[in-house]
Design an enzyme around this catalytic site. Structure first.
Site, PDB file in Angstrom:
ATOM      1  CG  ASP A   1      28.432  50.932  41.671  1.00 31.47           C
ATOM      2  OD1 ASP A   1      28.425  50.612  42.931  1.00 31.47           O
ATOM      3  OD2 ASP A   1      26.775  51.676  41.099  1.00 31.47           O
ATOM      4  CG  MET A   2      24.910  51.760  35.932  1.00 31.74           C
ATOM      5  SD  MET A   2      25.704  51.907  34.656  1.00 31.74           S
ATOM      6  CE  MET A   2      24.130  53.140  33.930  1.00 31.74           C
TER       7      MET A   2
ATOM      8  CG  ASP B   1      24.506  48.971  39.858  1.00 31.85           C
ATOM      9  OD1 ASP B   1      24.840  48.631  40.999  1.00 31.85           O
ATOM     10  OD2 ASP B   1      24.369  50.586  40.423  1.00 31.85           O
ATOM     11  CD  GLU B   2      28.721  46.237  42.449  1.00 30.87           C
ATOM     12  OE1 GLU B   2      29.619  45.759  43.751  1.00 30.87           O
ATOM     13  OE2 GLU B   2      27.285  46.729  43.106  1.00 30.87           O
TER      14      GLU B   2
HETATM   15  P1  TTP Z   1      24.053  50.489  44.370  1.00 31.58           P
HETATM   16  O1  TTP Z   1      24.838  50.674  43.703  1.00 31.58           O
HETATM   17  O2  TTP Z   1      24.329  49.980  45.780  1.00 31.58           O
HETATM   18  O3  TTP Z   1      23.594  52.530  44.474  1.00 31.58           O
HETATM   19  P2  TTP Z   1      22.990  53.032  43.272  1.00 31.58           P
HETATM   20  O4  TTP Z   1      23.236  52.784  41.916  1.00 31.58           O
HETATM   21  O5  TTP Z   1      21.315  53.341  43.872  1.00 31.58           O
HETATM   22  O6  TTP Z   1      23.775  54.217  43.700  1.00 31.58           O
HETATM   23  P3  TTP Z   1      25.859  54.513  43.365  1.00 31.58           P
HETATM   24  O7  TTP Z   1      25.270  55.492  42.716  1.00 31.58           O
HETATM   25  O8  TTP Z   1      25.649  54.685  44.858  1.00 31.58           O
HETATM   26  O9  TTP Z   1      26.401  53.271  43.139  1.00 31.58           O
HETATM   27  O10 TTP Z   1      23.068  49.908  43.872  1.00 31.58           O
HETATM   28  C1  TTP Z   1      22.598  49.022  41.963  1.00 31.58           C
HETATM   29  C2  TTP Z   1      20.495  50.038  42.138  1.00 31.58           C
HETATM   30  O11 TTP Z   1      20.288  48.093  43.313  1.00 31.58           O
HETATM   31  C3  TTP Z   1      20.029  50.743  43.068  1.00 31.58           C
HETATM   32  O12 TTP Z   1      19.769  51.753  41.837  1.00 31.58           O
HETATM   33  C4  TTP Z   1      19.046  50.682  43.474  1.00 31.58           C
HETATM   34  C5  TTP Z   1      18.975  48.768  44.358  1.00 31.58           C
HETATM   35  N1  TTP Z   1      19.002  48.922  45.623  1.00 31.58           N
HETATM   36  C6  TTP Z   1      18.010  47.610  45.542  1.00 31.58           C
HETATM   37  O13 TTP Z   1      17.051  48.057  45.883  1.00 31.58           O
HETATM   38  N2  TTP Z   1      18.155  48.137  48.053  1.00 31.58           N
HETATM   39  C7  TTP Z   1      19.602  48.410  47.943  1.00 31.58           C
HETATM   40  O14 TTP Z   1      18.917  48.115  49.777  1.00 31.58           O
HETATM   41  C8  TTP Z   1      20.756  48.581  47.238  1.00 31.58           C
HETATM   42  C9  TTP Z   1      21.603  49.363  47.744  1.00 31.58           C
HETATM   43  C10 TTP Z   1      20.571  48.828  45.889  1.00 31.58           C
HETATM   44 MG    MG Z   2      25.152  51.555  41.482  1.00 34.72          MG
END
Ligand code: TTP
Ligand code: MG
Length: 347
Positions: free
Chosen positions: A9-10, A103-104
Site C-alpha cells: 500500500d503506497m 495504490d494497493e
Molecule cells: P489509501 O491507501 O487509503 O490512503 P493513502 O495512500 O493516501 O494513505 P496511507 O499512507 O494511509 O495508505 O488510499 C489511496 C488513495 O486513494 C489516496 O491517496 C487518495 C484516494 N482516496 C480517496 O480519493 N478517497 C478516500 O476516501 C480514500 C480512503 C482514498
Molecule cells: Mg495508501
C-alpha cells in the site's frame, strides 16, 4: 501448504505524488481533494494528519483543523500513470497480483524461493528507485494478516507476521482494526463492553452471525488468524515466466538445468492458480557479450505439471549454444489455454 502473501500500500499516495512533482511541498501539510467549499479530502500528507485531517473529511473542516494546509486539486490521470508504474514493478515479481485499488495490491509469493522479507525489500527499493515514492509492505500467511502488517508501521513500513506471533498481535487490537468490522458494529459492540479482539474472542460462534450478518463466520475466523481467501488474479496473461541474472556467468548445463527446475516450479504454481495449460516453452538467455537469445519448442499437447515443464525445459536447454557463458536465464510458457477438467498429462 503454508502460503506466503504480501500486501502493499503506497503511503499518502495522491499527496506523495503532488510532493514528488512539486518538491517545494515536501514535508508540508499537503491536502489533496476538492478545493471548493463543498469538496472533500481525498488524502493528505502525514504532516497534515497530525492536525487531524483525513480522507473523506469535508474540505471546510480540514481548513478549520489545518488553516496553514496547502490544498491542491486532484490530478487523477497523473496518479493512474504512477499507479501503472507500480503495478509493473509488482508484476515483475510475480504474475499472481490482485489489485485492490489504485495504490494497493496483494501478491501471492508462496512459490518464489527467495525469502519473503527479501522480496518485500526488493519491492520497496524498486518503487523508491523508479518513482521516488515510499510503499508499505506487509507479509504473512494470509490476506488478512498481510494487510494488517502493511498498516503496522506506515509510512515506509515493512512488517512480517509469523504464525506464532498471531495471538500476541491480535488480542490487544481494538476491534475496529479488524477488516470487516465497521464503525457501526464497533459502536454496537463497544456498547456491550467489547473493545478488543480479546473481548471478542469470548463470544460464541453463533452470536457472530447476529452481530455481523453473513460475514460472521469470516470474522470469527479472522480474529483467530484464519483467512483462506485466495489472491484473485484477473489480468489475462499471454505468457508466464521467470528469469534471473546469474551471480556469475556460467556455461555448465547441469547448473543451468537447476534453474530450469526452480523456475518450472514457479511456473507450474502460476499455471495452477490460473487454471491454465501451455503449449510452448521458451528459454531466454543473455550471453556474456550481452546479446539475448531465445529458443522455443511447441508441443502437440498442452502441459502444466511441474515434471512436464522440467522435461520440456530440459529439451530446449539442450539446444542452446553454450560456447559463450550465460549471464541471464529465463523460462516462459505461452500458447496458454484454460485447462479442461479431463486434461491429462502428456507424459
Ligand atoms: P489509501 O491507501 O487509503 O490512503 P493513502 O495512500 O493516501 O494513505 P496511507 O499512507 O494511509 O495508505 O488510499 C489511496 C488513495 O486513494 C489516496 O491517496 C487518495 C484516494 N482516496 C480517496 O480519493 N478517497 C478516500 O476516501 C480514500 C480512503 C482514498
Ligand atoms: Mg495508501
Amino acid at each position: 501448504m503454508k502460503r506466503s502473501i504480501i500486501h502493499v500500500d503506497m503511503d499518502a499516495f495522491f499527496a506523495a505524488i503532488e510532493e514528488k512533482d512539486n518538491p517545494s511541498l515536501k514535508g508540508k501539510p499537503v491536502i489533496v481533494g476538492g478545493t471548493e467549499e463543498r469538496g472533500v479530502v481525498c488524502t493528505c500528507s502525514y504532516e497534515a494528519r497530525k492536525f487531524g485531517v483525513h480522507s473523506a473529511m469535508p474540505t471546510y473542516i480540514a481548513k478549520q483543523k489545518c488553516p496553514f494546509g496547502i490544498f491542491v486539486p486532484v490530478r487523477y490521470e497523473r496518479y493512474k500513470e504512477i499507479s501503472s508504474q507500480i503495478f509493473e514493478i509488482l508484476f515483475s515479481i510475480t504474475d499472481l497480483v490482485e489489485p485492490l485499488s489504485i495504490d494497493e495490491a496483494y501478491l501471492d509469493i508462496s512459490n518464489i524461493e527467495d525469502e519473503s522479507l527479501m522480496i518485500a525489500k526488493k519491492i520497496k527499493k524498486k518503487v523508491k528507485e523508479e518513482t521516488g515514492l515510499t510503499i508499505s509492505v506487509g507479509i504473512s500467511y494470509n490476506k488478512f494478516l498481510a494487510k494488517l502488517a502493511s498498516d503496522w508501521n506506515k509510512p515506509d513500513g515493512i512488517k512480517i507476521i509469523e504464525e506464532n506471533e498471531v495471538p500476541e498481535i491480535l488480542l490487544p487490537l481494538p476491534i475496529r482494526k479488524i477488516y470487516g468490522i465497521g464503525e457501526k458494529s464497533t459502536k454496537k459492540l463497544n456498547g456491550i463492553g467489547i473493545y478488543t479482539v480479546n473481548d471478542l474472542m469470548k463470544i460464541p460462534t453463533d452470536l457472530f452471525e447476529s452481530y455481523f450478518g453473513k460475514y460472521g463466520h469470516e470474522i470469527y475466523n479472522r480474529i483467530r488468524g484464519i483467512d483462506n481467501r485466495e489472491v484473485k488474479i484477473s489480468r489475462k496473461v499471454k505468457s508466464i515466466g521467470r528469469e534471473t541474472t546469474l551471480k556469475r556467468d556460467i556455461n555448465d548445463i547441469d547448473k543451468l538445468q537447476k534453474y530450469v527446475e526452480r523456475f518450472s516450479k514457479n511456473i507450474a504454481y502460476s499455471l495452477e492458480k490460473r487454471n491454465l495449460a501451455a503449449k510452448t516453452l521458451t528459454i531466454k538467455t543473455r550471453t556474456s557479450d550481452f546479446i539475448s537469445h531465445t529458443k522455443s519448442k511447441t508441443m502437440n499437447e498442452y502441459f502444466y505439471k511441474v515434471e512436464d515443464i522440467i522435461i520440456v525445459g530440459g529439451q530446449v536447454l539442450k539446444e542452446i549454444d553454450l560456447n559463450l557463458d550465460i549471464r541471464l536465464i529465463g523460462i516462459s510458457v505461452s500458447n496458454l489455454k484454460e485447462k479442461s477438467l479431463e486434461q491429462i498429462s502428456m507424459f
